[in-house]
Structures are given as structure tokens and as C-alpha cells.
Design an enzyme around this catalytic site. Structure first.
Site, PDB file in Angstrom:
ATOM      1  N   GLN A 131     -51.366 -30.177 -70.592  1.00  0.00           N
ATOM      2  CA  GLN A 131     -50.908 -29.269 -69.536  1.00  0.00           C
ATOM      3  C   GLN A 131     -49.404 -29.043 -69.645  1.00  0.00           C
ATOM      4  OE1 GLN A 131     -50.882 -31.074 -65.621  1.00  0.00           O
ATOM      5  NE2 GLN A 131     -51.266 -29.120 -64.614  1.00  0.00           N
ATOM      6  N   GLY A 132     -49.014 -27.838 -69.970  1.00  0.00           N
ATOM      7  CA  GLY A 132     -47.585 -27.529 -70.092  1.00  0.00           C
ATOM      8  C   GLY A 132     -47.079 -26.776 -68.871  1.00  0.00           C
ATOM      9  N   TYR A 133     -46.845 -27.507 -67.816  1.00  0.00           N
ATOM     10  CA  TYR A 133     -46.306 -26.918 -66.587  1.00  0.00           C
ATOM     11  C   TYR A 133     -44.820 -27.256 -66.442  1.00  0.00           C
ATOM     12  CZ  TYR A 133     -50.653 -25.447 -64.160  1.00  0.00           C
ATOM     13  OH  TYR A 133     -51.800 -24.823 -63.759  1.00  0.00           O
ATOM     14  N   SER A 134     -44.548 -28.583 -66.258  1.00  0.00           N
ATOM     15  CA  SER A 134     -43.195 -29.019 -65.884  1.00  0.00           C
ATOM     16  C   SER A 134     -42.175 -28.740 -66.982  1.00  0.00           C
ATOM     17  CB  SER A 134     -43.196 -30.517 -65.597  1.00  0.00           C
ATOM     18  OG  SER A 134     -44.151 -30.819 -64.635  1.00  0.00           O
ATOM     19  N   SER A 166     -48.436 -34.833 -70.531  1.00  0.00           N
ATOM     20  CA  SER A 166     -49.277 -35.996 -70.818  1.00  0.00           C
ATOM     21  C   SER A 166     -50.070 -35.768 -72.090  1.00  0.00           C
ATOM     22  CB  SER A 166     -50.239 -36.269 -69.668  1.00  0.00           C
ATOM     23  OG  SER A 166     -49.520 -36.610 -68.520  1.00  0.00           O
ATOM     24  N   GLU A 249     -56.489 -30.482 -59.618  1.00  0.00           N
ATOM     25  CA  GLU A 249     -55.792 -31.645 -60.140  1.00  0.00           C
ATOM     26  C   GLU A 249     -55.477 -32.619 -59.015  1.00  0.00           C
ATOM     27  OE1 GLU A 249     -52.119 -30.607 -62.042  1.00  0.00           O
ATOM     28  OE2 GLU A 249     -51.725 -32.653 -62.709  1.00  0.00           O
ATOM     29  N   GLU A 378     -43.799 -35.894 -51.365  1.00  0.00           N
ATOM     30  CA  GLU A 378     -42.988 -35.077 -50.454  1.00  0.00           C
ATOM     31  C   GLU A 378     -43.433 -33.616 -50.492  1.00  0.00           C
ATOM     32  OE1 GLU A 378     -41.763 -37.328 -52.655  1.00  0.00           O
ATOM     33  OE2 GLU A 378     -41.334 -38.838 -51.130  1.00  0.00           O
TER      34      GLU A 378
HETATM   35  C1  LIG Z   1     -47.545 -39.849 -64.913  1.00  0.00           C
HETATM   36  C2  LIG Z   1     -47.142 -38.428 -64.924  1.00  0.00           C
HETATM   37  C3  LIG Z   1     -47.861 -37.499 -65.650  1.00  0.00           C
HETATM   38  C4  LIG Z   1     -47.473 -36.157 -65.688  1.00  0.00           C
HETATM   39  N1  LIG Z   1     -48.186 -35.288 -66.456  1.00  0.00           N
HETATM   40  C5  LIG Z   1     -47.771 -33.993 -66.542  1.00  0.00           C
HETATM   41  C6  LIG Z   1     -48.431 -33.074 -67.408  1.00  0.00           C
HETATM   42  O1  LIG Z   1     -49.382 -33.436 -68.113  1.00  0.00           O
HETATM   43  N2  LIG Z   1     -47.999 -31.811 -67.483  1.00  0.00           N
HETATM   44  C7  LIG Z   1     -46.950 -31.380 -66.707  1.00  0.00           C
HETATM   45  O2  LIG Z   1     -46.623 -30.209 -66.789  1.00  0.00           O
HETATM   46  N3  LIG Z   1     -46.291 -32.217 -65.881  1.00  0.00           N
HETATM   47  C8  LIG Z   1     -46.670 -33.525 -65.787  1.00  0.00           C
HETATM   48  N4  LIG Z   1     -45.973 -34.388 -64.976  1.00  0.00           N
HETATM   49  C9  LIG Z   1     -44.793 -33.906 -64.267  1.00  0.00           C
HETATM   50  C10 LIG Z   1     -44.924 -33.806 -62.751  1.00  0.00           C
HETATM   51  O3  LIG Z   1     -45.713 -32.713 -62.393  1.00  0.00           O
HETATM   52  C11 LIG Z   1     -43.521 -33.728 -62.172  1.00  0.00           C
HETATM   53  O4  LIG Z   1     -42.868 -34.949 -62.446  1.00  0.00           O
HETATM   54  C12 LIG Z   1     -43.523 -33.496 -60.677  1.00  0.00           C
HETATM   55  O5  LIG Z   1     -43.959 -32.201 -60.375  1.00  0.00           O
HETATM   56  C13 LIG Z   1     -42.141 -33.736 -60.038  1.00  0.00           C
HETATM   57  O6  LIG Z   1     -41.138 -33.018 -60.688  1.00  0.00           O
HETATM   58  P1  LIG Z   1     -39.788 -33.761 -61.166  1.00  0.00           P
HETATM   59  O7  LIG Z   1     -40.184 -34.947 -61.942  1.00  0.00           O
HETATM   60  O8  LIG Z   1     -38.917 -32.746 -61.779  1.00  0.00           O
HETATM   61  O9  LIG Z   1     -39.126 -34.306 -59.818  1.00  0.00           O
HETATM   62  P2  LIG Z   1     -38.134 -33.512 -58.837  1.00  0.00           P
HETATM   63  O10 LIG Z   1     -38.742 -32.216 -58.461  1.00  0.00           O
HETATM   64  O11 LIG Z   1     -36.773 -33.482 -59.423  1.00  0.00           O
HETATM   65  O12 LIG Z   1     -38.162 -34.467 -57.563  1.00  0.00           O
HETATM   66  C14 LIG Z   1     -37.268 -35.581 -57.363  1.00  0.00           C
HETATM   67  C15 LIG Z   1     -37.491 -36.121 -55.941  1.00  0.00           C
HETATM   68  O13 LIG Z   1     -37.133 -35.096 -54.986  1.00  0.00           O
HETATM   69  C16 LIG Z   1     -38.190 -34.808 -54.120  1.00  0.00           C
HETATM   70  N5  LIG Z   1     -38.208 -33.383 -53.768  1.00  0.00           N
HETATM   71  C17 LIG Z   1     -38.154 -32.329 -54.615  1.00  0.00           C
HETATM   72  N6  LIG Z   1     -38.288 -31.182 -53.932  1.00  0.00           N
HETATM   73  C18 LIG Z   1     -38.406 -31.523 -52.621  1.00  0.00           C
HETATM   74  C19 LIG Z   1     -38.567 -30.775 -51.417  1.00  0.00           C
HETATM   75  N7  LIG Z   1     -38.644 -29.440 -51.404  1.00  0.00           N
HETATM   76  N8  LIG Z   1     -38.685 -31.469 -50.260  1.00  0.00           N
HETATM   77  C20 LIG Z   1     -38.630 -32.829 -50.252  1.00  0.00           C
HETATM   78  N9  LIG Z   1     -38.470 -33.570 -51.344  1.00  0.00           N
HETATM   79  C21 LIG Z   1     -38.370 -32.923 -52.517  1.00  0.00           C
HETATM   80  C22 LIG Z   1     -39.426 -35.197 -54.898  1.00  0.00           C
HETATM   81  O14 LIG Z   1     -40.507 -35.448 -54.016  1.00  0.00           O
HETATM   82  C23 LIG Z   1     -38.967 -36.432 -55.650  1.00  0.00           C
HETATM   83  O15 LIG Z   1     -39.080 -37.559 -54.811  1.00  0.00           O
HETATM   84  C24 LIG Z   1     -46.356 -35.735 -64.945  1.00  0.00           C
HETATM   85  C25 LIG Z   1     -45.633 -36.663 -64.193  1.00  0.00           C
HETATM   86  C26 LIG Z   1     -46.000 -38.007 -64.188  1.00  0.00           C
HETATM   87  C27 LIG Z   1     -45.199 -38.973 -63.387  1.00  0.00           C
END
Ligand SMILES: Cc1cc2nc3c(=O)[nH]c(=O)nc-3n(C[C@H](O)[C@H](O)[C@H](O)COP(=O)(O)OP(=O)(O)OC[C@H]3O[C@@H](n4cnc5c(N)ncnc54)[C@H](O)[C@@H]3O)c2cc1C
Ligand SMILES: Cc1cc2nc3c(=O)[nH]c(=O)nc-3n(C[C@H](O)[C@H](O)[C@H](O)COP(=O)(O)OP(=O)(O)OC[C@H]3O[C@@H](n4cnc5c(N)ncnc54)[C@H](O)[C@@H]3O)c2cc1C
Lengths: 392, 379
Positions: A131-134, A166, A249, A378
């Protein structure tokens, strides 16, 4: 006999005959899971055989239509299949982002050609997806993604970077969100595209996690050619599909909160570790905390069941998956904290084959990602507050 | 497996109950009963309306004048009553009284069910003897004499005790305090010689009594069920009672929550509605999530009771435990989110807080039921 009873008997007989003995016990570690795909190293011939047999019957994707390789089962039949598998503790034949995520999206939004091309190999476990989202700059604010797809007539050229992908280094294909139109509101210029990870310009680099394992990667996309017929749904309309997929998901990730059939409960594991005194767990404070957790887990499992029943009956609120994800993942994190407490220092042994709780430290650390992946806790609370409670 | 949704009939009953409570027993009715120090503690006109709708007989078989609608049905009524803090003998009589007779009564004792269903005969269950619920700790004694019994002891926290026509009293016929065996249930006329019923007041303004038994003479026909063997039916009765109290807690918590959310949308500070503050939004979202869990647990407990499922005790205790915990959270937060207004008597939100605590304690609070869940689960 009703049709469902007949189905149950036939299913029972088929499983009895076809499920290899070694596939009839709970996973001992995450390494026992079968992910399929071009390069998968099967742990045993039984594991391969079990996938092959279930895949042929379409029972890796029991409710998908038979014309795309699925099992064509009704919800009720699927439930019976699950129950019969649980009865003999049959392992899931396949773990698959294809079945859990992109498959349902292709089924709902994809062209006929895409369905015929991609769904049958997913069912048989031949192609493994990631999954290429983030992106580095687009996590919670997923719609802010920057990976560009330039229109070149019959194809796109994609440039950008994904992160936290992942199993990108083990996957055969990727479904990715890309920006096809930078000049409109951020949600309106996004498309969902599919491409082979062997396409020139795709490279991955594993990221080491706090658990010491490296299940996910940075993925670099450098002038990657993506055919136009590999767009799911319409160009620029990918955000709706992305959200649909996230709903799936989230329900799935939330499900980590429940205890699978055949798996030992937290309380049973704590009794193994600490024993009973006068019929009660030997540590009274831990007993209280585990009782509280047990009550919450009953609540969570019943709520997941009620959400499914309400959806079938056309009742209930939308966005309920946000609540299930929130409740289920927080519950799973608590479970692992309590397990670590129950085993005490013995439970934190980092390596060795004779650890009483096995790879507990690694599994405990992995749960910390539950409330981050698929949208953080959150973000789920924001969704509930805004979309369900109308707070703003 | 039965689906976790209401049938059309159950939904209709819920809607009808909501209509009745919101129109005929709004929160203002409880407020008035409290302010007037009303001697009955409920409004007879309202009780008559509830009876006319069949609510008192919801659990009672048709053969005895009820509608036999089951626990899921009655649970909807309890939940809706919780929303308006409606004061009525419904729980003491229609749930505990009726079920005690149905579980343990002989044919002639069951004759009373008709009068419970038509609202003319009120029952009350007198089991607790100390502040914390311990149904097997029975010091009240019943000594056999002249073919009957003589009762001595004290009971407390008896819901609707002072308006009851019959008290159901647990007493020890053998063994010592704390033993499971040796407990017997008696039907006692509160007007009998030696019975003193003293009304006590609580923060919720509802009816509770202390009952004193001094050489109270009853005949052998006063025994409800088997002599010495009351523990099992009593436990079953308490499961039922707890599931219905969990439903009441669900109703009152849901209403307190709705009111807090509504207040957030109308109160402005710093030039904006306080509903725009994320610190408050997340607390509200958490509460909503918790309420959803309670809803599922309460419904499942009722379904298990109706099906006589062997998980019913576990589910009832789990539901009461969780409902108590969430009621505590939501009523506290309800006051907090109202700021200074939440502390005033004029605002209703405080009434929900004050109702929640006695209901939580009644027949066992979170701690009592968490302990029971652990025991039932074998740890
Ligand atoms: C084990 C694991 C597997 C994953 N697998 C994939 C994958 O296969 N493909 C993929 O695309 N992604 C994957 N991800 C990525 C995941 O979707 C992102 O980590 C997630 O969406 C959070 O983004 P970030 O890490 O940039 O955190 P950030 O968005 O930078 O968040 C940092 C902190 O700020 C808080 N925050 C951010 N915005 C707000 C708001 N508006 N209000 C309150 N709090 C806020 C968050 O809750 C968090 O606590 C995976 C992540 C993990 C941990
Ligand atoms: C027992 C008692 C005694 C008092 N005595 C005095 C006294 O002697 N003199 C006097 O002048 N005052 C007194 N007060 C008033 C007290 O200072 C105010 O009630 C208090 O400042 C809160 O203001 P409010 O009641 O208007 O609540 P609001 O400001 O309306 O708050 C409502 C809710 O919104 C929350 N909220 C508000 N703004 C934010 C924000 N920016 N971010 C997140 N949440 C927010 C609050 O925390 C609260 O939960 C007293 C109050 C009480 C209860």
C-alpha cells in the site's frame, strides 16, 4: 435439512480432508503467516498445499464472486466457514493486502478488465500487494500527498517518495495514491494507480523499527511508467476510493482487539505465567486490571458484532469503523502491556529459543504501531467528533 | 446466532416508552418530587399511565396478566426511563418483584403476578445489610417456630421499600454469615408486627428504605422457593436486576452525554463555541465510543437472559461493570463540560450525576462485578 446445514456438513468434510494436520494450530509467531506472492518462501509443503487448496476453491476470499476466482459464498455461509475453520483451529491460508484492501476497492470501483486481471491472482495468493499511501510529508494529512503523476497520453510518469510501505520489499505490486492534478483542492486531484514493483524506477529501502524488525520500507518512485488502464475508478477521483479502502483497513486493524478462536486469552496466559491461589490469579492487582481488560474486550467484540449486524440491517451510523479502530487498537496495546507485566522480567528477554513468552518484547513493541497505522488514534477521534457528533 | 439488533416490536416498545417518559415523566417531575419531599416518591398518575401501556407486566407471562415481552423489551423501557430519571416502582416491582416470583414462587405465590402487572401491588427486594453489596453475607436470621419462622435482622438500601405491599427478605435458616447454603427468601408483609420500614434519602431523591425485623412471625407459606437453597435463584434474580440497572445507566449516561454535547454547541468562550476545542472533542469522542460498548453489552446480556444462555451471568456482570464505569466517566465529564453551570442545582446535569452513583452501587458496582467476571472466567 436446511441449505446452510448441508453447507456446514460439506464444509466440515472438505476441511477434514484437505486441511493438513500441521495447519491445524494457532500461529506460534508472526513468521507462521503465509503471505503468498512470487517470491514467498513457504515454511513447509503443507503451508503451500493449504494455500493452493483454499485458493482453488476461492475460500481465501470467500465472499468474492466466483467469476473472479472468489468463493461466491453468502455472509451466512462465510460465517459457517469461519466457524468450521475455528473448530479445527485451521490457520488462515493467506494473509493478503490484496484481499483485505485493494481487492474490495477493485471490486467496487474497478473496470471489468482490472477485475479480470488482478482479482484471480489475489485469490490464489500468486501476487502480493503493498500500500503506497503515506509520504514523508503526508501522514495524518494524507490528502496532502505530493507524489506526481504526469499525463503522457496513454500512460503516466510517476515521481515521488512513499514511506512506511509495509512489506514493499517483498511485494509484487503496489496500489498507490498519486497527484494527477496539482491545480485543484487537494482531495480532488488524487488518483489510485496500480503498478508492478519490477517496473523500472521503483526501488525500496527497509526501515528498522523499535522491535528490531524491518517490516516496512521507504519506496522511491523515479520516472515510473504506469499504464492508464491501471487507474482504479476515474482519474482525479481517487480520494473517495482511498477513504473507502481506509474504512476496510480500519475495521481490520481494530480487529486486533479481539481474541481469535483457538488463541489463548490474556487471562489464560496470565494464569499460565502466575498460577492461581484459592482459585484466583496469584497477583491481586494484576487480576483486577485483567478483569477490567476482559470486560472491555467483551464490549469491543460485541460492538464489532453489532456494527456488522446493523450494517446488514441497514441501520447504524457511518464512520463506525473509526470507533472500532480506536477501541480495538487501544485494547490490543493494553493487552500487551498486561502480558509484559504478567511475565515480568522473564517476558522481556530479548532473544533466545527458550524464552517463556517467546518473542513477546517484539510483539509488544509492534502493537505500538496499531494506534498509528491506518490513521492514528487522534485522527479517529477527530472523525468521531466531527462526522458523528457534529463538533466543530 | 441472534443478531444484535432490535426487532421491530422491540423498537416500537422503545419508541412508545420514550414518548411516555419524555411527556409524562420528564426530569422536572423528579425535581418536583424531590423539592416537595413527596411522601410516595412517585407520581401515581404517571404510574397508572405506565401500567396502562403494559410496562409493569412486560416480563410477566400472559397467563398472569402480563405481555411476556422479555428482557430485551423491558430493557428498552429501563433505558428510556433512565434518560428522564423517571421515578416509578417499575424496577423494584416489575423487574425484581415479578422475576423473584417467577423464578422461585409456587402457584399460589404466583397469583400476585397479576396485581404486579396491573400496578396495584408493589414489591421490594430486601437483601443488603451493609454499604457494599454482598448478597451472600446474610446475618438476618429466621428461626423455625410452631411450623413457621421468626425473623430478626436489618436490611438497607431497599429500593421502594416504604411503598411496597410485600417485601422479599433474605434470611439465614442455617449456616453462618457468608455461607452460600442456608439462605432462604421470605415474603413479608411490611405491616406485620415487628417490621419497621424507615425511608432514607439519597442524592438522587429516589426511594430507598432501611427495614428492621424484630421477632417478626411468618407462616411456612411465606417461604419463597426452597428453604436453605435461595442462593441459586437469588443469583439469577441479581443477574436480571443488574442487566436492567445497566440499561438504566446506559439511558442516563446517554442523556447526560447528549446534553453535554448540546451545551458545547451553544456555549461560547474566547469568541468561539467550546465545541471547537480539540481537547474537548477528543473527550467527547472517547465517551461516545465507550457508550457504544455499553450499548452492545447491555443488549447482549438481555438476549442471553431471554435465551437462558449459560453465558448470561457473565454477560450481565460484564454489562453492569462497564455501564457503571462509563456512567461515572460520563456524568463527571458532563458536569465538567458545563463549567460553573454544571455545579448549579438549576441545571439538570447534576441530577444525572446524583442518580448514577446509587444505581452503580445497587446490586454491585464496577469492582464487585469485575471480581465476579474474573471468577466466572476462572482467574
Ligand atoms: C506499523 C505501521 C504500518 C504502516 N503501513 C503502512 C503502509 O503499508 N502503507 C502506507 O502508506 N502507510 C503505512 N503506515 C503509515 C501510517 O499510515 C502513518 O504513520 C499514519 O497515517 C500517521 O502518519 P505520520 O506517521 O506521518 O504521523 P503524523 O501525521 O506526523 O502524526 C504525528 C502525531 O500527531 C498527531 N496528529 C496529526 N494530525 C493531527 C490532528 N489533526 N489532530 C490531532 N492530532 C494529530 C498524530 O495522531 C500523531 O500522534 C504504517 C504505519 C505503521 C506504524
Ligand atoms: C464552586 C465554584 C466557586 C466559584 N467561585 C468563584 C468566585 O469566588 N469568584 C469568581 O469570580 N468566580 C468563581 N467561580 C467561577 C469559576 O471561576 C468559573 O466557573 C470557571 O472559570 C469556568 O468558567 P465557566 O463556568 O464560564 O465555564 P466555561 O468557560 O464556559 O467552560 C465550559 C467548559 O469548556 C471548557 N473550556 C473553556 N475554554 C476552553 C479552552 N480554551 N480549551 C479547552 N476547554 C475549554 C472548560 O474547561 C469547561 O469544561 C466559581 C465556580 C465554582 C464552580
Amino acid at each position: 435439512m436446511t441449505d446452510l446445514e448441508t453447507f456446514r456438513q460439506e464444509t466440515r468434510a472438505w476441511l477434514e480432508e484437505n486441511c493438513p494436520q500441521s495447519m491445524r494450530s494457532p500461529f506460534e509467531s508472526d513468521k507462521d503467516a503465509c503471505w503468498g506472492g512470487r517470491n514467498f518462501q513457504y515454511q513447509s509443503e503443507d503451508q503451500r498445499l493449504w494455500l493452493e487448496r483454499m485458493g482453488e476453491r476461492g475460500w481465501t476470499a470467500p465472499e468474492w464472486p466466483t467469476e473472479y476466482g472468489g468463493g461466491g459464498l453468502s455472509r451466512e455461509e462465510h460465517k459457517i466457514l469461519r466457524e468450521e475453520m475455528a473448530r479445527i483451529q485451521a490457520r488462515p491460508p493467506l494473509n493478503s493486502f490484496g484481499i483485505w484492501m485493494i481487492g474490495p476497492a477493485i471490486l467496487k470501483f474497478g473496470s471489468e478488465a482490472l477485475k479480470r486481471q488482478h482479482l484471480p491472482p489475489i485469490v490464489r495468493g500468486e501476487i502480493r500487494w503493498c500500500q503506497g499511501y503515506s509520504e514523508p510529508g503526508a501522514g495524518s494529512d494524507l490528502a496532502g500527498l505530493q507524489t506526481r503523476a504526469e499525463d503522457k497520453g496513454d500512460h503516466f510518469i510517476v515521481n515521488g517518495q512513499k514511506i512506511w510501505t509495509s512489506y514493499a520489499d517483498k511485494a509484487d505490486w503496489m496500489f498507490a495514491l498519486v497527484r494527477t492534478n496539482p491545480d485543484v483542492k487537494k482531495q480532488e486531484g488524487i488518483s489510485l494507480v496500480l503498478f508492478d514493483m519490477e517496473t523500472p524506477g521503483v526501488s525500496t529501502r527497509p526501515i528498522k523499527l523499535i522491535s528490531g524488525e524491518s517490516p516496512f520500507c521507504e519506496t522511491f518512485l523515479d520516472n515510473v511508467r504506469v499504464e492508464k488502464d491501471q487507474v482504479v475508478g476515474e482519474v482525479d477521483k481517487g480520494w473517495t476510493i482511498a477513504k473507502y479502502l481506509l474504512t476496510h483497513e480500519r475495521s481490520m486493524i481494530g480487529d486486533m482487539g479481539s481474541t481469535a478462536a483457538g488463541q489463548k486469552t490474556l487471562a489464560e496466559l496470565a494464569v499460565d505465567a502466575l498460577g492461581l491461589e484459592d482459585g484466583k490469579l496469584a497477583d491481586p492487582m494484576l487480576r483486577t486490571e485483567i478483569a477490567s481488560w476482559t470486560i472491555d474486550s467483551i464490549g469491543y467484540e460485541l460492538t464489532a458484532e453489532r456494527a456488522r449486524d446493523e450494517a446488514k440491517a441497514g441501520q447504524g451510523v457511518g464512520n463506525v469503523s473509526a470507533m472500532l479502530k480506536y477501541a480495538g487498537t487501544e485494547l490490543n496495546k493494553r493487552r500487551y502491556e498486561l502480558l509484559v507485566a504478567a511475565y515480568g522480567s522473564e517476558g522481556l528477554l530479548w532473544e533466545g529459543d527458550d524464552r517463556p513468552a517467546g518473542a513477546l518484547p517484539q510483539r509488544w513493541l509492534r502493537t505500538k504501531g496499531n494506534s498509528i497505522e491506518g490513521g492514528t488514534t487522534e485522527v479517529q477521534l477527530n472523525i468521531i467528533a466531527k462526522n458523528i457528533l457534529g463538533l466543530g | 446466532m441472534q443478531k444484535l439488533v432490535l426487532t421491530e416490536e422491540q423498537q416500537m416498545l422503545k419508541d412508545a416508552a420514550r414518548g411516555l417518559f419524555s411527556e409524562q415523566a420528564p426530569v422536572s417531575q423528579l425535581r418536583k418530587l424531590r423539592d416537595d419531599k413527596d411522601p410516595l416518591g412517585y407520581v401515581p398518575e404517571f404510574w397508572n399511565q405506565a401500567v396502562e401501556l403494559g410496562l409493569a407486566g412486560t416480563l410477566i407471562p400472559e397467563s398472569h396478566g402480563g405481555s411476556e415481552f422479555g428482557h430485551v423489551g423491558m430493557g428498552q423501557v429501563m433505558e428510556e426511563g433512565g434518560r428522564t430519571l423517571a421515578a416509578s416502582p417499575l424496577f423494584a416491582s416489575g423487574v425484581l418483584g415479578a422475576c423473584a416470583l417467577m423464578l422461585a414462587g409456587n402457584d399460589s405465590q404466583k397469583e400476585t403476578l397479576k396485581a404486579i402487572a396491573d400496578g396495584s401491588h408493589l414489591m421490594a427486594l430486601a437483601i443488603d445489610e451493609a454499604g457494599r453489596h454482598q448478597p451472600l453475607r446474610v446475618a438476618t436470621r429466621a428461626e423455625a417456630r410452631d411450623g413457621g419462622f421468626v425473623l430478626n435482622g436489618r436490611k438497607t438500601f431497599v429500593v421502594d421499600g416504604h411503598i411496597a405491599n410485600t417485601l422479599i427478605v433474605s434470611a439465614r435458616t442455617s449456616g453462618s454469615e457468608g455461607d452460600e447454603a442456608g439462605i432462604t427468601l421470605f415474603l413479608v408483609d411490611p405491616k406485620a408486627e415487628g417490621v419497621t420500614v424507615e425511608r432514607t434519602t439519597f442524592p438522587d431523591g429516589r426511594n430507598y428504605a432501611k427495614v428492621t425485623l424484630e421477632n417478626v412471625v411468618v407462616g411456612s407459606d411465606a417461604v419463597l422457593g426452597e428453604q436453605d437453597q435461595a442462593a441459586a435463584p437469588l443469583q439469577k434474580l441479581l443477574d436480571i436486576g443488574n442487566a436492567h440497572l445497566a440499561a438504566e445507566l446506559l439511558g442516563l449516561s446517554s442523556e447526560a452525554f447528549d446534553r453535554a454535547v448540546a451545551y458545547m454547541k451553544e456555549r461560547k468562550q474566547f469568541g468561539v463555541y467550546i465545541s471547537s476545542f480539540q481537547a474537548l472533542q477528543h473527550r467527547a469522542a472517547h465517551m461516545w465510543s465507550e457508550l457504544e460498548q455499553v450499548k452492545s453489552m447491555v443488549l447482549k446480556a438481555f438476549m442471553a437472559l431471554d435465551a437462558d444462555d449459560d453465558q448470561a451471568s457473565l454477560l450481565a456482570s460484564a454489562a453492569k461493570a462497564k455501564a457503571s464505569q462509563v456512567a461515572e466517566l460520563v456524568t463527571n465529564e458532563g458536569v465538567q463540560l458545563h463549567g460553573g453551570m454544571g455545579m448549579t442545582d438549576e441545571f439538570d446535569i447534576g441530577l444525572f450525576l446524583k442518580r448514577a452513583r446509587p444505581v452503580q452501587l445497587l446490586l454491585g458496582d464496577f469492582r464487585y462485578h469485575a471480581d465476579r467476571v474474573a471468577s466466572l472466567k476462572g482467574f
